[in-house]
Write a protein that holds these residues in place. Structure first.
Motif, mmCIF file in Angstrom:
data_model
loop_
_atom_site.group_PDB
_atom_site.id
_atom_site.type_symbol
_atom_site.label_atom_id
_atom_site.label_comp_id
_atom_site.label_asym_id
_atom_site.label_seq_id
_atom_site.Cartn_x
_atom_site.Cartn_y
_atom_site.Cartn_z
ATOM 1 N N ASP A 254 56.450 155.488 -56.969
ATOM 2 C CA ASP A 254 57.165 154.453 -56.238
ATOM 3 C C ASP A 254 58.670 154.501 -56.462
ATOM 4 O O ASP A 254 59.386 153.575 -56.084
ATOM 5 C CB ASP A 254 56.604 153.086 -56.639
ATOM 6 N N PRO B 31 51.044 151.878 -50.629
ATOM 7 C CA PRO B 31 51.822 151.284 -49.535
ATOM 8 C C PRO B 31 53.317 151.587 -49.561
ATOM 9 O O PRO B 31 54.016 151.298 -48.598
ATOM 10 C CB PRO B 31 51.578 149.783 -49.725
ATOM 11 N N THR B 32 53.825 152.151 -50.647
ATOM 12 C CA THR B 32 55.266 152.414 -50.724
ATOM 13 C C THR B 32 55.664 153.545 -49.792
ATOM 14 O O THR B 32 55.098 154.645 -49.837
ATOM 15 C CB THR B 32 55.671 152.781 -52.165
ATOM 16 N N SER C 248 61.334 157.264 -52.985
ATOM 17 C CA SER C 248 60.731 156.033 -52.496
ATOM 18 C C SER C 248 61.675 155.329 -51.535
ATOM 19 O O SER C 248 62.908 155.449 -51.639
ATOM 20 C CB SER C 248 60.411 155.115 -53.679
ATOM 21 N N HIS D 48 62.566 152.491 -51.572
ATOM 22 C CA HIS D 48 63.374 151.491 -52.286
ATOM 23 C C HIS D 48 64.700 152.046 -52.790
ATOM 24 O O HIS D 48 65.522 151.285 -53.319
ATOM 25 C CB HIS D 48 62.588 150.944 -53.473
ATOM 26 N N ASP E 124 50.022 143.532 -58.237
ATOM 27 C CA ASP E 124 51.005 143.158 -57.215
ATOM 28 C C ASP E 124 52.209 144.105 -57.206
ATOM 29 O O ASP E 124 53.363 143.669 -57.210
ATOM 30 C CB ASP E 124 51.461 141.720 -57.446
ATOM 31 N N VAL F 105 53.447 146.046 -54.888
ATOM 32 C CA VAL F 105 54.304 146.011 -53.700
ATOM 33 C C VAL F 105 55.385 144.953 -53.841
ATOM 34 O O VAL F 105 56.578 145.199 -53.602
ATOM 35 C CB VAL F 105 53.461 145.764 -52.438
ATOM 36 N N SER F 106 54.980 143.749 -54.240
ATOM 37 C CA SER F 106 55.947 142.667 -54.398
ATOM 38 C C SER F 106 56.934 142.960 -55.515
ATOM 39 O O SER F 106 58.149 142.743 -55.366
ATOM 40 C CB SER F 106 55.208 141.355 -54.681
ATOM 41 N N SER G 249 59.447 145.686 -54.583
ATOM 42 C CA SER G 249 60.400 145.275 -53.556
ATOM 43 C C SER G 249 61.625 144.611 -54.179
ATOM 44 O O SER G 249 62.684 144.506 -53.534
ATOM 45 C CB SER G 249 59.739 144.309 -52.566
#
Length: 423
Positions: A63, A76-77, A90, A92, A292, A294-295, A298
């Motif tokens: 990620d 999901p990243t 990633s 992000h 969690d 993903v959260s 982010s």
């Protein structure tokens, strides 16, 4: 019983008591470390400096710096292109993706432990924890070998935690800073305590302490406390304390780094390095994403992207990057297969770290993991190799033997070999 040690502890309590009641001030948090670092008599033997961004909790390789878009393990990243052909990051990390020409990404890191405490200790010291010896961290090693760069400021600072001086002793202790926005707190005496009155009270405290010092004349730690407090008082009265105040930076600069603790820590690190501090560690936690993911990513991902990219740009613009090694490290990686809580568990077999500046050749990725980022598939890098590389970049004698107080020999590199391709 070690009577000299007991007397040492008693003296510490005595001095703290005198400072609080007689001098009219409460000593700032970490004052002993400030003075210990400032009292080193080493000279500047090298211009090398280091900023260590330690992602506490184990940062996920999938990620951040080693995504696998063709694997079902990616999760999901999302994935984005970087400035280097064929290299992806990633989603992000868009700012870092645009400056990969300055980065050396090591994708084949692997560790011998998957526990946070032991893993962090190993990354910071190059040794596994043992009951009989506490090993030094990078800031203490740099001060021991190269000395300090500034007459008033400490040689090393830790923002949000790190490794102490270990067997090198308190002379080489880094200065701790809890909140980068506040810097070093409680540095001003009450208005009624003038410098003259303060000095008179210090002389009174010294007279109370004469008999104690006579009994512990051969104890190096105890003997150093007089110099320690003199240097600490000098630092408290020095204009150089302003280096710890990031609020002095223009608002537009603060915004570039971001309002996260990491962003503020990176800005403080740049100010300190620019002012003459040799080593700064910025610890940034909450990377332990068992749930969690993903959260959590982010938030954590963009904060790292903004802070690190601003730091590298700032160092380069100010002519500091060539002599300042910037390290992004973490204790181990995370398991590729996501668990039933939508997170990733501990995984020491593969993870990523990043080096930039300080003589490291940017624009490269070293090592590879397999198709799922489960294990180091090409050019595996142990923690010892990683740290031997850091030591080499810092002009440290990585093979020289240093002895603990018990007479045990240790080397900075331990069993590691530097990665020559990175230079």
């Amino acid at each position: 019983m070690d009577l000299s040690h007991q007397e040492d502890l008693s003296r510490r309590a005595f001095v703290h008591s005198v400072a609080k009641s007689a001098l009219g001030v409460s000593l700032l948090s970490g004052l002993e470390s400030v003075a210990s670092a400032a009292s080193s008599s080493g000279s500047s033997k090298s211009n090398k400096r280091m900023i260590y961004l330690f992602m506490q909790g184990a940062m996920s390789q999938l990620d951040t710096f080693d995504p696998k878009p063709d694997s079902k393990m990616q999760g999901p990243t999302g994935v984005i292109r970087t400035k280097l052909p064929g290299v992806q990051f990633s989603e992000h990390l868009p700012k870092l993706a645009s400056m990969t020409d300055r980065l050396a990404v090591i994708r084949s890191m692997n560790s011998s432990t998957g526990a946070h405490g032991p893993g962090q200790y190993l990354m910071r010291t190059n040794y596994r924890e043992i009951a009989s010896t506490v090993h030094p961290g990078w800031g203490s090693w740099m001060q021991k070998v190269h000395g300090r760069m500034h007459s008033s400021l400490p040689a090393s600072v830790q923002i949000g935690g790190g490794q102490g001086p270990g067997y090198l002793g308190t002379t080489y202790a880094p200065v701790p800073v809890g909140d980068p926005y506040k810097g070093i707190e409680n540095t001003k005496s009450p208005s009624y305590v003038t410098n003259q009155l303060f000095d008179r009270r210090m002389q009174l405290a010294g007279s109370f302490d004469k008999a104690f010092r006579a009994r512990t004349a051969k104890n190096r730690e105890v003997a150093g406390y007089d110099e320690l407090y003199r240097d600490a008082i000098g630092l408290l009265r020095s204009k150089d304390l302003k280096a710890f105040d990031i609020k002095a930076e223009p608002e537009e600069v603060r915004k570039r780094y971001g309002e996260s603790k990491l962003g503020r820590g990176c800005l403080l690190a740049r100010r300190l390095i620019e002012s003459g501090v040799r080593f700064v560690e910025v610890g940034y936690g909450s990377w332990d994403h068992h749930s969690d993911l993903v959260s959590n990513m982010s938030n954590r991902g963009p904060e790292l992207d903004q802070a690190l990219s601003a730091l590298l740009e700032d160092l380069a613009q100010r002519g500091l990057l060539d002599d300042t090694l910037v390290v992004v490290g973490t204790e181990f990686g995370r398991k590729p297969k996501m668990n039933d809580r939508a997170g990733r568990d501990h995984h020491p077999a593969a993870y990523s770290c990043v080096l930039a500046g300080g003589g490291i050749r940017g624009g490269q990725v070293y090592g590879e993991t397999d198709e799922d980022a489960f294990y180091a598939d090409m050019d595996p890098v142990s923690v010892e190799d990683f740290n031997a590389t850091i030591g080499t970049a810092l002009d440290l004698p990585i093979r020289k033997e240093f002895y603990s107080p018990s007479g045990r020999p240790f080397t900075i590199a331990h069993d590691g070999d530097p990665i020559k391709e990175l230079f």
